[in-house]
Design a protein around this motif. Structure first.
Motif, PDB file in Angstrom:
ATOM      1  N   ARG A   1       0.830  -1.214   0.000  1.00 15.39           N
ATOM      2  CA  ARG A   1       0.000   0.000   0.000  1.00 15.39           C
ATOM      3  C   ARG A   1       0.858   1.256   0.000  1.00 15.39           C
ATOM      4  O   ARG A   1       1.750   1.404   0.820  1.00 15.39           O
ATOM      5  N   THR A   2       0.537   2.129  -0.918  1.00 16.04           N
ATOM      6  CA  THR A   2       1.233   3.407  -0.997  1.00 16.04           C
ATOM      7  C   THR A   2       0.279   4.563  -0.736  1.00 16.04           C
ATOM      8  O   THR A   2       0.716   5.701  -0.633  1.00 16.04           O
ATOM      9  N   ASP A   3      -1.024   4.254  -0.616  1.00 17.94           N
ATOM     10  CA  ASP A   3      -2.024   5.304  -0.417  1.00 17.94           C
ATOM     11  C   ASP A   3      -2.204   5.697   1.048  1.00 17.94           C
ATOM     12  O   ASP A   3      -2.927   6.638   1.352  1.00 17.94           O
ATOM     13  N   VAL A   4      -1.547   4.983   1.959  1.00 19.67           N
ATOM     14  CA  VAL A   4      -1.664   5.261   3.388  1.00 19.67           C
ATOM     15  C   VAL A   4      -0.260   5.447   3.950  1.00 19.67           C
ATOM     16  O   VAL A   4       0.671   4.706   3.612  1.00 19.67           O
ATOM     17  N   HIS A   5      -0.126   6.439   4.811  1.00 26.50           N
ATOM     18  CA  HIS A   5       1.183   6.722   5.415  1.00 26.50           C
ATOM     19  C   HIS A   5       1.662   5.485   6.186  1.00 26.50           C
ATOM     20  O   HIS A   5       0.887   4.852   6.905  1.00 26.50           O
TER      21      HIS A   5
ATOM     22  N   LEU B   1       0.660   5.174   9.858  1.00 26.34           N
ATOM     23  CA  LEU B   1      -0.723   4.745  10.118  1.00 26.34           C
ATOM     24  C   LEU B   1      -0.857   3.233   9.973  1.00 26.34           C
ATOM     25  O   LEU B   1      -1.533   2.584  10.777  1.00 26.34           O
ATOM     26  N   LEU B   2      -0.211   2.687   8.974  1.00 31.78           N
ATOM     27  CA  LEU B   2      -0.241   1.226   8.792  1.00 31.78           C
ATOM     28  C   LEU B   2       0.424   0.536   9.982  1.00 31.78           C
ATOM     29  O   LEU B   2      -0.083  -0.461  10.491  1.00 31.78           O
ATOM     30  N   ARG B   3       1.546   1.096  10.430  1.00 36.64           N
ATOM     31  CA  ARG B   3       2.260   0.519  11.577  1.00 36.64           C
ATOM     32  C   ARG B   3       1.404   0.595  12.837  1.00 36.64           C
ATOM     33  O   ARG B   3       1.360  -0.347  13.632  1.00 36.64           O
ATOM     34  N   ALA B   4       0.707   1.723  13.029  1.00 35.85           N
ATOM     35  CA  ALA B   4      -0.155   1.881  14.204  1.00 35.85           C
ATOM     36  C   ALA B   4      -1.288   0.861  14.181  1.00 35.85           C
ATOM     37  O   ALA B   4      -1.620   0.274  15.217  1.00 35.85           O
ATOM     38  N   GLU B   5      -1.875   0.643  13.019  1.00 36.43           N
ATOM     39  CA  GLU B   5      -2.952  -0.336  12.919  1.00 36.43           C
ATOM     40  C   GLU B   5      -2.433  -1.748  13.180  1.00 36.43           C
ATOM     41  O   GLU B   5      -3.057  -2.527  13.906  1.00 36.43           O
ATOM     42  N   LEU B   6      -1.271  -2.056  12.632  1.00 37.93           N
ATOM     43  CA  LEU B   6      -0.669  -3.369  12.867  1.00 37.93           C
ATOM     44  C   LEU B   6      -0.331  -3.551  14.348  1.00 37.93           C
ATOM     45  O   LEU B   6      -0.590  -4.612  14.922  1.00 37.93           O
ATOM     46  N   ASP B   7       0.195  -2.507  14.971  1.00 36.80           N
ATOM     47  CA  ASP B   7       0.500  -2.585  16.407  1.00 36.80           C
ATOM     48  C   ASP B   7      -0.766  -2.802  17.234  1.00 36.80           C
ATOM     49  O   ASP B   7      -0.749  -3.542  18.223  1.00 36.80           O
ATOM     50  N   GLY B   8      -1.868  -2.173  16.830  1.00 32.66           N
ATOM     51  CA  GLY B   8      -3.144  -2.374  17.520  1.00 32.66           C
ATOM     52  C   GLY B   8      -3.622  -3.813  17.420  1.00 32.66           C
ATOM     53  O   GLY B   8      -4.071  -4.401  18.412  1.00 32.66           O
ATOM     54  N   LEU B   9      -3.514  -4.385  16.230  1.00 31.00           N
ATOM     55  CA  LEU B   9      -3.891  -5.791  16.044  1.00 31.00           C
ATOM     56  C   LEU B   9      -3.014  -6.709  16.898  1.00 31.00           C
ATOM     57  O   LEU B   9      -3.505  -7.632  17.546  1.00 31.00           O
ATOM     58  N   LYS B  10      -1.724  -6.426  16.905  1.00 30.30           N
ATOM     59  CA  LYS B  10      -0.797  -7.248  17.694  1.00 30.30           C
ATOM     60  C   LYS B  10      -1.086  -7.130  19.186  1.00 30.30           C
ATOM     61  O   LYS B  10      -0.969  -8.109  19.925  1.00 30.30           O
ATOM     62  N   SER B  11      -1.473  -5.943  19.620  1.00 28.77           N
ATOM     63  CA  SER B  11      -1.808  -5.732  21.029  1.00 28.77           C
ATOM     64  C   SER B  11      -3.050  -6.538  21.419  1.00 28.77           C
ATOM     65  O   SER B  11      -3.081  -7.170  22.480  1.00 28.77           O
TER      66      SER B  11
END
Length: 149
Positions: free
Chosen positions: A34-38, A41-51
């Motif tokens: 994905r290049t359409d999302v910073h 933001l992708l890292r934050a969403e992934l971190d939320g899922l991992k949490s």
């Protein structure tokens, strides 16, 4: 943290953890493209899922430990933790909610309600009966908080 109280909840939580692990892998793979999302933001969403996955794993690990161990003591630091202590003591004793209900001459649904609400509607007498049925004793000290001078 949520306390898994029975095998049904354990199976549901285990399935959710498996689904989360799969979702994390899929999200991680797609996010690289994905290049359409910073990227932050992708890292934050992934971190939320991992949490969330870590929380599910902690719940599963605690239940598995309670089921497999012969614990001599379950620590509670306050009255607020008494309900979770009783639930953990039941699980560690290898008793189902039904078996505890039978020891107390109650219906299984009553134990389910008590545990779901953290024994909020249970009287002090009932809490004592539950502790007796679980063959646990409460000991140590009741400490008085001293107000700072």
């Amino acid at each position: 943290m949520f306390v898994i109280t029975n095998e049904r909840q354990y199976k549901i939580t285990r399935k959710r953890a498996t689904d989360f692990a799969r979702a994390i892998d899929q999200f991680d793979a797609r996010s690289r493209e994905r290049t359409d999302v910073h990227p932050r933001l992708l890292r934050a969403e992934l971190d939320g899922l991992k949490s969330q996955f870590a929380d599910l794993r902690a719940e599963l690990d605690e239940y598995e430990q309670l089921k497999s161990a012969d614990l001599p003591a379950i620590s509670v630091a306050s009255f607020d933790e008494l309900a979770s202590g009783l639930i953990k003591a039941r699980i560690a004793a290898g008793l189902s909610q039904r078996a505890l209900a039978e020891r107390l001459n109650l219906k299984e649904q009553q134990i389910q309600r008590y545990e779901a609400e953290g024994y909020a509607s249970a009287s002090f007498r009932r809490l004592c009966e539950v502790a007796q049925a679980l063959e646990v004793q409460v000991e140590d000290a009741m400490l008085r908080r001293v107000a700072p001078a």
